[in-house]
Design a protein around this motif. Structure first.
Motif, PDB file in Angstrom:
ATOM      1  N   ASP A 100     -67.135  -9.314 -86.756  1.00 43.48           N
ATOM      2  CA  ASP A 100     -66.490 -10.521 -87.275  1.00 43.48           C
ATOM      3  C   ASP A 100     -67.201 -11.799 -86.853  1.00 43.48           C
ATOM      4  O   ASP A 100     -66.870 -12.878 -87.341  1.00 43.48           O
ATOM      5  N   TYR A 101     -68.156 -11.679 -85.954  1.00 41.96           N
ATOM      6  CA  TYR A 101     -68.834 -12.849 -85.421  1.00 41.96           C
ATOM      7  C   TYR A 101     -70.276 -12.887 -85.911  1.00 41.96           C
ATOM      8  O   TYR A 101     -70.889 -11.865 -86.173  1.00 41.96           O
ATOM      9  N   GLY A 102     -70.813 -14.081 -85.990  1.00 38.66           N
ATOM     10  CA  GLY A 102     -72.217 -14.245 -86.355  1.00 38.66           C
ATOM     11  C   GLY A 102     -73.103 -13.962 -85.159  1.00 38.66           C
ATOM     12  O   GLY A 102     -72.629 -13.806 -84.028  1.00 38.66           O
ATOM     13  N   PRO A 103     -74.432 -13.935 -85.394  1.00 39.63           N
ATOM     14  CA  PRO A 103     -75.363 -13.622 -84.299  1.00 39.63           C
ATOM     15  C   PRO A 103     -75.272 -14.586 -83.114  1.00 39.63           C
ATOM     16  O   PRO A 103     -75.473 -14.185 -81.985  1.00 39.63           O
ATOM     17  N   GLY A 104     -74.937 -15.812 -83.349  1.00 42.90           N
ATOM     18  CA  GLY A 104     -74.924 -16.785 -82.259  1.00 42.90           C
ATOM     19  C   GLY A 104     -73.578 -17.020 -81.629  1.00 42.90           C
ATOM     20  O   GLY A 104     -73.483 -17.690 -80.597  1.00 42.90           O
ATOM     21  N   ASN A 105     -72.508 -16.514 -82.222  1.00 41.82           N
ATOM     22  CA  ASN A 105     -71.186 -16.817 -81.669  1.00 41.82           C
ATOM     23  C   ASN A 105     -70.384 -15.578 -81.262  1.00 41.82           C
ATOM     24  O   ASN A 105     -69.166 -15.615 -81.230  1.00 41.82           O
ATOM     25  N   THR A 106     -71.062 -14.488 -80.912  1.00 41.93           N
ATOM     26  CA  THR A 106     -70.390 -13.291 -80.390  1.00 41.93           C
ATOM     27  C   THR A 106     -69.842 -13.622 -79.002  1.00 41.93           C
ATOM     28  O   THR A 106     -70.551 -14.198 -78.173  1.00 41.93           O
ATOM     29  N   PRO A 107     -68.577 -13.311 -78.751  1.00 46.15           N
ATOM     30  CA  PRO A 107     -68.000 -13.610 -77.435  1.00 46.15           C
ATOM     31  C   PRO A 107     -68.820 -12.992 -76.292  1.00 46.15           C
ATOM     32  O   PRO A 107     -69.312 -11.882 -76.400  1.00 46.15           O
ATOM     33  N   ILE A 108     -68.903 -13.736 -75.220  1.00 50.19           N
ATOM     34  CA  ILE A 108     -69.692 -13.316 -74.063  1.00 50.19           C
ATOM     35  C   ILE A 108     -69.167 -11.998 -73.484  1.00 50.19           C
ATOM     36  O   ILE A 108     -69.951 -11.175 -73.008  1.00 50.19           O
ATOM     37  N   LEU A 109     -67.868 -11.768 -73.540  1.00 49.31           N
ATOM     38  CA  LEU A 109     -67.284 -10.535 -73.019  1.00 49.31           C
ATOM     39  C   LEU A 109     -67.849  -9.312 -73.751  1.00 49.31           C
ATOM     40  O   LEU A 109     -68.196  -8.307 -73.120  1.00 49.31           O
ATOM     41  N   ILE A 110     -67.955  -9.396 -75.069  1.00 54.82           N
ATOM     42  CA  ILE A 110     -68.499  -8.264 -75.842  1.00 54.82           C
ATOM     43  C   ILE A 110     -69.960  -8.037 -75.473  1.00 54.82           C
ATOM     44  O   ILE A 110     -70.394  -6.895 -75.285  1.00 54.82           O
ATOM     45  N   LEU A 111     -70.716  -9.106 -75.328  1.00 50.72           N
ATOM     46  CA  LEU A 111     -72.125  -8.973 -74.957  1.00 50.72           C
ATOM     47  C   LEU A 111     -72.280  -8.354 -73.566  1.00 50.72           C
ATOM     48  O   LEU A 111     -73.145  -7.497 -73.346  1.00 50.72           O
ATOM     49  N   VAL A 112     -71.442  -8.784 -72.639  1.00 53.35           N
ATOM     50  CA  VAL A 112     -71.496  -8.247 -71.275  1.00 53.35           C
ATOM     51  C   VAL A 112     -71.107  -6.761 -71.268  1.00 53.35           C
ATOM     52  O   VAL A 112     -71.772  -5.940 -70.633  1.00 53.35           O
ATOM     53  N   LEU A 113     -70.038  -6.418 -71.988  1.00 57.28           N
ATOM     54  CA  LEU A 113     -69.604  -5.024 -72.043  1.00 57.28           C
ATOM     55  C   LEU A 113     -70.675  -4.130 -72.671  1.00 57.28           C
ATOM     56  O   LEU A 113     -70.911  -3.014 -72.205  1.00 57.28           O
ATOM     57  N   LYS A 114     -71.336  -4.615 -73.723  1.00 59.79           N
ATOM     58  CA  LYS A 114     -72.431  -3.854 -74.340  1.00 59.79           C
ATOM     59  C   LYS A 114     -73.558  -3.632 -73.336  1.00 59.79           C
ATOM     60  O   LYS A 114     -74.079  -2.522 -73.196  1.00 59.79           O
ATOM     61  N   SER A 115     -73.941  -4.685 -72.641  1.00 60.65           N
ATOM     62  CA  SER A 115     -75.044  -4.602 -71.684  1.00 60.65           C
ATOM     63  C   SER A 115     -74.721  -3.682 -70.516  1.00 60.65           C
ATOM     64  O   SER A 115     -75.542  -2.846 -70.126  1.00 60.65           O
ATOM     65  N   VAL A 116     -73.536  -3.811 -69.961  1.00 56.99           N
ATOM     66  CA  VAL A 116     -73.140  -2.985 -68.817  1.00 56.99           C
ATOM     67  C   VAL A 116     -73.057  -1.505 -69.227  1.00 56.99           C
ATOM     68  O   VAL A 116     -73.580  -0.628 -68.531  1.00 56.99           O
TER      69      VAL A 116
END
Length: 195
Positions: A100-116
């Motif tokens: 639901d989010y564009g490449p630049g506005n993905t919530p930081i929580l989702i990015l952190v969870l993906k990375s971890v």
């Protein structure tokens, strides 16, 4: 106390896989030695972690690739499959959540969870493959040939599929018993194990 492994003496037992000791059955890059469509090769390339679980089961290793008691190793295949499926569900659900989010506005929580999640799965995969390769080398008295002290890590990191395929060929007697993709050991039921 300390645990150490030693190769089993040749007792002429026909119900035991006959893998060479002191050297690998074939080279790291001899992936196609059994044929292009051999189940062990296909599984190693397309379902690497599942092929690794088959090797762990044959060798009576834990889900971390370490030797263990029967009670600790009897469900290794199931545990590894569960880890792989859980990670696939985890990463897919995070991908769906970020659609639901564009490449630049993905919530930081989702990015952190993906990375971890990606980091933890990668570390487990690398560690367990490295330990599995060490266990295979120790069981069959295979010395390191290159990168002394870190050959298992280098092979596991740079040549994952080839490393799994080599261990599958070494611990499975595909010249005598057929290979099977969908089994806990990569062989049909009632095929002798390595140990």
């Amino acid at each position: 106390g300390k645990t150490f492994l030693t190769p089993l003496p040749d007792t002429g037992d026909a119900n035991r896989i006959k893998a060479p000791t002191g050297k690998w059955k074939d080279g790291l890059f001899n992936c196609f030695s059994l044929g292009v469509c051999h189940p062990s090769l296909c599984c190693a390339f397309f379902c690497t972690r599942i092929a690794m679980a088959q090797i762990m089961t044959r060798m009576s290793l834990t889900w971390l690739g370490e030797p263990g008691q029967k009670v600790a190793t009897q469900n290794t295949f199931k545990v590894v499959v569960l880890l792989v499926v859980a990670y696939m569900i985890y990463s897919t659900s995070l991908e769906v959540a970020s659609m639901d989010y564009g490449p630049g506005n993905t919530p930081i929580l989702i990015l952190v969870l993906k990375s971890v999640g990606s980091f933890l799965f990668t570390v487990w995969s690398l560690y367990s493959l490295c330990r599995t390769r060490q266990s295979v080398r120790r069981q069959y008295s295979i010395p390191e040939e290159h990168c002394h002290g870190c050959e298992d890590l280098c092979c596991s990191f740079f040549c994952t599929c080839c490393t799994v395929a080599q261990m599958a060929r070494h611990t499975g007697e595909y010249e005598t018993y057929p290979g099977v993709c969908c089994s806990t050991t990569g062989h049909p039921p009632r095929t002798p194990l390595t140990v």
